[in-house]
Scaffold this active site. Structure first.
Site, PDB file in Angstrom:
ATOM      1  N   HIS A 107       0.985  -1.188   0.153  1.00 34.52           N
ATOM      2  CA  HIS A 107       0.043   0.022  -0.019  1.00 34.52           C
ATOM      3  C   HIS A 107       0.976   1.185   0.085  1.00 34.52           C
ATOM      4  O   HIS A 107       1.948   1.018   0.378  1.00 34.52           O
ATOM      5  CB  HIS A 107      -1.020   0.116   1.051  1.00 34.52           C
ATOM      6  CG  HIS A 107      -0.253   0.194   2.581  1.00 34.52           C
ATOM      7  ND1 HIS A 107      -0.167  -1.209   3.242  1.00 34.52           N
ATOM      8  CD2 HIS A 107       0.327   1.234   3.214  1.00 34.52           C
ATOM      9  CE1 HIS A 107       0.331  -0.647   4.431  1.00 34.52           C
ATOM     10  NE2 HIS A 107       0.788   0.553   4.586  1.00 34.52           N
ATOM     11  N   HIS A 111       3.876   7.008   3.938  1.00 35.61           N
ATOM     12  CA  HIS A 111       4.636   5.823   3.873  1.00 35.61           C
ATOM     13  C   HIS A 111       4.345   5.061   2.891  1.00 35.61           C
ATOM     14  O   HIS A 111       3.313   4.804   2.227  1.00 35.61           O
ATOM     15  CB  HIS A 111       5.111   5.082   5.181  1.00 35.61           C
ATOM     16  CG  HIS A 111       3.905   4.401   5.500  1.00 35.61           C
ATOM     17  ND1 HIS A 111       2.746   4.856   6.510  1.00 35.61           N
ATOM     18  CD2 HIS A 111       3.664   2.992   5.367  1.00 35.61           C
ATOM     19  CE1 HIS A 111       2.045   3.901   6.825  1.00 35.61           C
ATOM     20  NE2 HIS A 111       2.171   2.820   6.055  1.00 35.61           N
ATOM     21  N   GLU A 154       7.777   0.845   5.350  1.00 32.98           N
ATOM     22  CA  GLU A 154       7.251  -0.303   6.066  1.00 32.98           C
ATOM     23  C   GLU A 154       7.610  -1.743   5.210  1.00 32.98           C
ATOM     24  O   GLU A 154       7.142  -1.653   3.926  1.00 32.98           O
ATOM     25  CB  GLU A 154       5.898  -0.061   6.312  1.00 32.98           C
ATOM     26  CG  GLU A 154       5.143  -1.307   7.399  1.00 32.98           C
ATOM     27  CD  GLU A 154       3.613  -0.702   7.476  1.00 32.98           C
ATOM     28  OE1 GLU A 154       3.103  -0.149   6.764  1.00 32.98           O
ATOM     29  OE2 GLU A 154       3.034  -1.343   8.445  1.00 32.98           O
TER      30      GLU A 154
END
Lengths: 134, 134
Positions: free
Chosen positions: A7, A79, A130
């Site tokens: 994502h 992010h 991440e």
């Protein structure tokens, strides 16, 4: 090592407005808002054919995105999240290469119920990154 | 309306270092660098299973990413690109909803040889957004 882009997370100051923007104006499929009090955010998923955009809005007094929104009052990309097969092996490889893991260096359970780690943006071309074990 | 996330573009101050980071440290497939003088950038594609990361480095004196790198000397995410089927229909829908198209409002041929438009980041939650007709 890294696999799919799981994502792109966008911090938003007004979740209803951002949901309307992505759902109505841009015409994408959007989820209902979900409160994640243990992560300090309310999220809406924008479901694209190949990946997701996650709209993040602060929830509670200690939200990890509150400072980001103070610096970026219109919102912005917070992010990127890449999938990995083995988060401990990925962490060890990245640390050996000199990248810094945020927090205590141990995976925690992320917003999708899977182990995640965040890497220091200064070590990744200014991009908070991440990794999530899938 | 919007379809796949075509790419995430990251502006990078050192293309060789960023290519090494994504190709060796993160272990992704990376392309050879390609100069696009008509767009003022040199690009490296990071090929993920479901989308691409495009590393952008300034090329020439009038690069559109030079100012971004002045403000973000470590680099950072520059824009997101969504695919659309019909760029003129998409533009008209977005303009009718109050979004601002950058430039003269007419599609130009983008880095992939396809018609593209950029939308004002202030109208998209602080995110510079490209749409590309595929």
């Amino acid at each position: 090592m890294i696999g799919r882009l799981n994502h792109v997370a966008i911090a938003v100051p007004d979740l209803a407005a951002a949901t309307h923007l992505y759902g109505e104006t841009l015409g994408a499929e959007v989820s209902a808002p979900t409160d994640l009090p243990e992560h300090g955010v309310t999220t809406v998923f924008v479901v694209l054919p190949n990946t997701k955009i996650e709209l993040l809005h602060p929830l509670g007094a200690d939200s990890p995105i509150a400072k980001f929104l103070e610096r970026n009052p219109k919102g912005g990309i917070h992010h990127l999240c890449y999938e990995v097969d083995d988060i401990l092996a990925a962490r060890d490889r990245l640390v050996a290469a000199g990248l810094r893991v945020l927090g205590d260096g141990e995976p925690r359970i992320g917003a999708h119920g899977k182990p995640v780690l965040f890497l220091h943006p200064a070590d990744l071309v200014g991009t908070l990154t991440e990794i999530e074990q899938v």
